[in-house]
Design an enzyme around this catalytic site. Structure first.
Site, PDB file in Angstrom:
ATOM      1  N   LEU A 131      -0.211  -6.692   0.205  1.00  0.00           N
ATOM      2  CA  LEU A 131       0.016  -6.320  -1.193  1.00  0.00           C
ATOM      3  C   LEU A 131       1.454  -6.613  -1.595  1.00  0.00           C
ATOM      4  O   LEU A 131       1.728  -7.422  -2.471  1.00  0.00           O
ATOM      5  CB  LEU A 131      -0.314  -4.827  -1.379  1.00  0.00           C
ATOM      6  CG  LEU A 131       0.137  -4.184  -2.688  1.00  0.00           C
ATOM      7  CD1 LEU A 131      -0.574  -4.817  -3.876  1.00  0.00           C
ATOM      8  CD2 LEU A 131      -0.082  -2.669  -2.658  1.00  0.00           C
ATOM      9  N   ASP A 132       2.373  -5.942  -0.933  1.00  0.00           N
ATOM     10  CA  ASP A 132       3.810  -6.103  -1.177  1.00  0.00           C
ATOM     11  C   ASP A 132       4.505  -6.010   0.176  1.00  0.00           C
ATOM     12  O   ASP A 132       4.755  -4.906   0.661  1.00  0.00           O
ATOM     13  CB  ASP A 132       4.289  -5.000  -2.117  1.00  0.00           C
ATOM     14  CG  ASP A 132       5.808  -4.996  -2.336  1.00  0.00           C
ATOM     15  OD1 ASP A 132       6.468  -5.933  -1.859  1.00  0.00           O
ATOM     16  OD2 ASP A 132       6.308  -4.052  -2.960  1.00  0.00           O
TER      17      ASP A 132
END
Length: 384
Positions: A131-132
């Site tokens: 995701l990040d």
């Protein structure tokens, strides 16, 4: 060019923590019975598979590094869901066995040191595929590609790029937070200085939370602060040399009221040593437990504005997902991109050496289309 080791079709998924979700189920569907889930004990691995409805579709294994290393064959893929400091040891085992490696974490110096040997051996090292980091990079590359097509590669311009991501409780609580990964990791991230570009100048925030500002997304107010070192991503994102950065910030998103609710935590972070912070992490985990009834929410906003002399391009992506009973939002957003990357290792489309989920605008557009087809909801908006 070194010939890439052909994928064997066997996938070793190591770890079954909070970020393991439907990505594992996707691989079980596509790799048949060639998936192994390695966890602390075989019983706990079996319980995790049962909880995801995957009993009989993947083999449970008790994880130790020697046990995993002994089980590897050339062309296997190891997917690490372990904490980032453990990736280097797993990669070393992969290089010795001629197996490919994938994780969702940033590239550490210890992993980077092994990339030349892995490349020469014909192995794929996939990183930043969650995701990040991961989806945030895909959004940024896509925005840069769109703006470049409109503004032009050689056209002088100034730009502002912001990328904020956060896992928060779907129903706000007094603490204004829900732990979706290890509390000690959350606290240590806040203790690390943040470097970014603001108004054309490089800025370092020794205490990142002190640089918190309000951010309104789709009419809702959040709090955002810079995280880690944003500056190297100016080069990694491949922005045109003719464009001058005015603002370039990658950071963390929190619910409105988070900074006030966390002030007692910040006081500890200002004065505590490593031992005290470790104790604080345990206290916070006990005081704010996550229950089966809790639902998480992931919010990711990436926005780009490019201003040339005769025109302006501005647009952004927004992902806003609430978890359900079967799968948390965090698990979905981390495991689905990672599983997509593993599939590209299996089909031979990723070259040997270091690969990030987002290397180019073209790859980002492809992966975003594939993730969208698989039901990951996000939206693009061109500002007018």
């Amino acid at each position: 060019m070194t010939e890439r080791v052909p994928a064997s079709g066997t996938v070793h998924w190591v770890g079954a923590g909070l970020s393991t979700g439907s990505g594992l189920a996707d691989l079980c569907e596509r790799a048949g019975r060639g998936v192994r889930l390695w966890h602390r004990t075989e019983e706990r691995a079996a319980d995790a598979l049962a909880g995801m409805g995957l009993t009989g579709r993947a083999g449970p294994r008790a994880f130790t590094l020697p046990a995993l290393a002994a089980a590897l064959a050339p062309g296997d893929v190891v997917v690490s869901m372990l904490p980032a400091p453990e990736h280097a040891g797993l990669l070393s085992a992969c290089v010795r066995a001629r197996a490919h490696f994938a994780c969702s974490s940033y590239v550490s110096p210890e992993v980077l040191d092994q990339v030349p040997t892995a490349r020469a051996t014909g192995l794929v090292v996939l990183t930043e595929a969650g995701l990040d980091p991961g989806i945030d990079h895909l959004f940024a590359h896509s925005l840069i590609g769109r703006a470049r097509a409109d503004i032009g590669w050689d056209t002088p311009a100034a730009y502002r790029l912001t990328s904020y991501c956060g896992g928060v409780p779907a129903v706000p609580n007094d603490f204004r937070y829900r732990f979706s990964w290890a509390p000690l990791g959350v606290l240590n991230a806040l203790r690390a200085p943040a470097r970014y570009l603001q108004d054309g100048a490089e800025v370092t925030a020794a205490r990142p939370w002190e640089a918190t500002r309000p951010l309104v997304l789709a009419g809702e107010t959040f709090e955002a602060y810079p995280n880690r070192d944003s500056v190297p991503f100016v080069e990694q994102y491949g922005l045109p040399a003719a464009w001058t950065p005015r603002t370039f910030v990658r950071g963390t998103l929190r619910l409105d009221g988070w900074r006030k609710a966390w002030e007692p935590v910040f006081e500890e972070l200002r004065t505590g040593d490593d031992e005290r912070i470790a104790a604080l992490a345990r206290e916070l985990a006990a005081a704010h437990p996550t229950t089966d009834a809790d639902r998480d929410r992931v919010v990711l906003s990436v926005h780009l504005t490019v201003e040339a002399a005769d025109r302006t391009w501005a647009g952004g992506y927004l992902l806003d997902l609430v978890g359900g009973e079967e799968e948390s939002a965090m698990a979905r957003c981390v495991s689905r991109p990672l599983a997509l990357g593993v599939r590209h290792i299996l089909d031979g489309s990723l070259p040997a050496g270091l690969n990030r989920a987002a290397e180019t605008a073209a790859r980002s557009a492809l992966w975003l289309a594939e993730l969208s087809d698989e039901g990951l909801d996000f939206s693009f908006r061109r500002d007018t």
